[in-house]
Design an enzyme around this catalytic site. Structure first.
Site, mmCIF file in Angstrom:
data_model
loop_
_atom_site.group_PDB
_atom_site.id
_atom_site.type_symbol
_atom_site.label_atom_id
_atom_site.label_comp_id
_atom_site.label_asym_id
_atom_site.label_seq_id
_atom_site.Cartn_x
_atom_site.Cartn_y
_atom_site.Cartn_z
ATOM 1 N N CYS A 1 -11.897 -10.578 8.520
ATOM 2 C CA CYS A 1 -13.035 -11.441 8.175
ATOM 3 C C CYS A 1 -13.275 -11.454 6.660
ATOM 4 C CB CYS A 1 -14.298 -11.054 8.941
ATOM 5 S SG CYS A 1 -14.881 -9.385 8.625
ATOM 6 N N CYS B 1 -12.443 -5.436 5.503
ATOM 7 C CA CYS B 1 -11.791 -5.923 6.710
ATOM 8 C C CYS B 1 -10.873 -7.071 6.314
ATOM 9 C CB CYS B 1 -12.834 -6.403 7.721
ATOM 10 S SG CYS B 1 -12.108 -7.315 9.096
ATOM 11 N N GLU C 1 -1.697 -1.277 -6.199
ATOM 12 C CA GLU C 1 -2.860 -0.640 -6.804
ATOM 13 C C GLU C 1 -2.457 0.030 -8.107
ATOM 14 O OE1 GLU C 1 -6.036 1.552 -4.100
ATOM 15 O OE2 GLU C 1 -4.031 1.635 -3.246
ATOM 16 N N CYS D 1 -13.116 -2.982 12.549
ATOM 17 C CA CYS D 1 -14.245 -3.657 11.903
ATOM 18 C C CYS D 1 -15.412 -3.723 12.882
ATOM 19 C CB CYS D 1 -13.839 -5.057 11.463
ATOM 20 S SG CYS D 1 -15.189 -5.955 10.684
ATOM 21 N N ASP E 1 0.851 -1.184 0.000
ATOM 22 C CA ASP E 1 0.000 0.000 0.000
ATOM 23 C C ASP E 1 0.885 1.232 0.000
ATOM 24 O OD1 ASP E 1 -2.745 1.154 0.271
ATOM 25 O OD2 ASP E 1 -1.802 2.065 2.015
ATOM 26 N N CYS F 1 -16.493 -7.718 13.224
ATOM 27 C CA CYS F 1 -15.707 -8.739 13.928
ATOM 28 C C CYS F 1 -14.763 -8.139 14.967
ATOM 29 C CB CYS F 1 -14.942 -9.621 12.941
ATOM 30 S SG CYS F 1 -13.471 -8.831 12.240
ATOM 31 N N ASP G 1 -3.141 1.385 6.672
ATOM 32 C CA ASP G 1 -2.331 1.013 5.510
ATOM 33 C C ASP G 1 -1.994 -0.479 5.510
ATOM 34 O OD1 ASP G 1 -2.444 3.678 4.929
ATOM 35 O OD2 ASP G 1 -0.432 4.136 5.677
HETATM 36 ZN ZN LIG Z 1 -14.042 -7.887 10.147
#
Ligand SMILES: [Zn+2]
Length: 378
Positions: free
Chosen positions: A327, A324, A271, A343, A187, A346, A353
């Site tokens: 999860c 996330c 990216e 998150c 990133d 979760c 980053d």
């Molecule tokens: Zn999560």
């Protein structure tokens, strides 16, 4: 192995004119020979004894009929039209073998380029002194960065927007690399230079911020001074010196980062952002933002080739910072000011980053992307 290397040229006005002329001749020779081959193919429909002209046939015909009628051909190096004909003939060969479509006519301003050569492979005669390269029929042209070898046998000069580039191929022995190198997501950080999915943080060079501040101050001081004055001239000199220093620090940091990434990983996923989208989305002021995504990508391209690793460009629509990484099933709005990903589903907590780089590492084409929930992370 043959490695390709491409870097920017800094031609003066006269040289730019020469480049444009050479592009024009290359394009004209290519289009003329394309039209001629098409004509011959039409005739062959009725008479199979007619031969499709070879590159040499095309060249003879060009010298006899085209060059004499278009004297601007004599203003450019003879290799320029010759290579254009060879390229066109190769394009037709690919078409005959059905590996590609019929060659299309070249349009002005679209992928303008031309080829130059001098000497032989064993005795290359296009030299460079680290700062400039001596092009046949054109002369010494400034380089944006040194070429990896001191002389080349041939090169391609091309144009992208208002910038000119030189591309060369050169032979190297591939350096040995470790077995089982990991895959890594990278990133391009907002605060840091880069953060990898393995948790490594590459900081922006320390001197960078300080020098950037000094440069901004100098810029203001230049604009306050009277045009044409001695004081202004001195300030301008100071400014250009610090500018050059910043450029060097930046280049050095990016070279180190791209070298490390390409050498120690089997695959690097980043990216695929355009410079414009990049600046808009990230609002960052680090080293990569300033030199542009283009340079970072360009370096990774040739270094991954060198170190036998792979560069994967992740779809620019992929919301790497919103998903996330724990999860993987949830996606939340992630305002730029939020430095930590939390998150709400979760409870996973991670540096923004790092979370994004982990998502990049897992990315593959066709990957499931969760719908964005109304919940905001944090
Ligand atoms: Zn999560």
């Amino acid at each position: 192995m043959l490695l390709s290397f491409k870097t920017a040229l800094i031609p003066n006005n006269k040289q730019q004119t020469a480049f444009k002329k050479a592009c024009g001749v290359a394009r004209h020779a290519y289009n003329w020979s394309n039209a001629y081959v098409k004509e011959v193919l039409e005739l062959r429909k009725h008479d199979k004894s007619i031969k499709v002209p070879s590159a040499i046939d095309l060249h003879k015909k060009l010298i006899a009929e085209v060059k004499s009628a278009n004297e601007w051909y004599y203003e450019v190096n003879k290799n320029v039209p010759q290579k254009a004909l060879a390229d066109l003939r190769k394009a037709w060969d690919r078409c005959f073998k059905k590996t590609s479509k019929q060659p299309r006519y070249k349009k002005k301003g679209q992928r303008d380029s031309f080829y130059l050569e001098q000497g032989t492979k064993a005795q290359p005669k296009i030299p460079n002194d680290g700062k400039r390269v001596r092009l046949p029929s054109i002369g010494w042209v400034r380089l944006a960065e040194p070429l990896p070898i001191t002389a080349v046998h041939n090169c391609v000069i091309s144009r992208q927007a208002d910038k000119w580039f030189i591309a060369i191929k050169y032979e190297i022995e591939k350096p040995p690399v470790a077995d089982n190198r990991p895959i890594v997501g990278v990133d391009i950080g907002i605060k840091e230079l880069a953060v990898t999915s393995n948790g490594e943080v590459f900081k922006n060079p320390k001197a960078y911020k300080r020098m950037n501040k000094r440069m901004k101050r100098l810029q203001r001081s230049v604009s306050r001074k009277v045009k044409g004055s001695k004081n202004r001239q001195l300030a301008v000199e100071k400014l250009s010196k610090i500018h050059a220093k910043i450029t060097n620090v930046r280049k050095d940091a990016i070279h180190k980062l791209t070298n490390y990434l390409a050498k120690n990983h089997s695959e690097i996923k980043i990216e695929d952002l355009s410079v414009k989208a990049f600046l808009k989305n990230h609002k960052l002021a680090g080293a990569i933002a300033d030199c542009g995504m283009y340079e970072f990508k360009r370096q990774l391209e040739y270094k991954t080739e060198k170190f036998s690793s792979k560069l994967t460009l992740v779809d620019r629509m992929f919301p790497s910072s919103q998903i996330c990484s724990n999860c993987g099933q949830h996606r939340h709005k992630m305002p730029l000011k939020n430095r930590v990903y939390v998150c709400p589903e979760c409870g996973h907590i991670e540096d923004r980053d790092l979370n994004a780089s982990k998502n990049l590492e897992r990315w593959f084409d066709g990957m499931y992307i969760p719908k964005c929930s109304d919940l905001v992370s944090q």
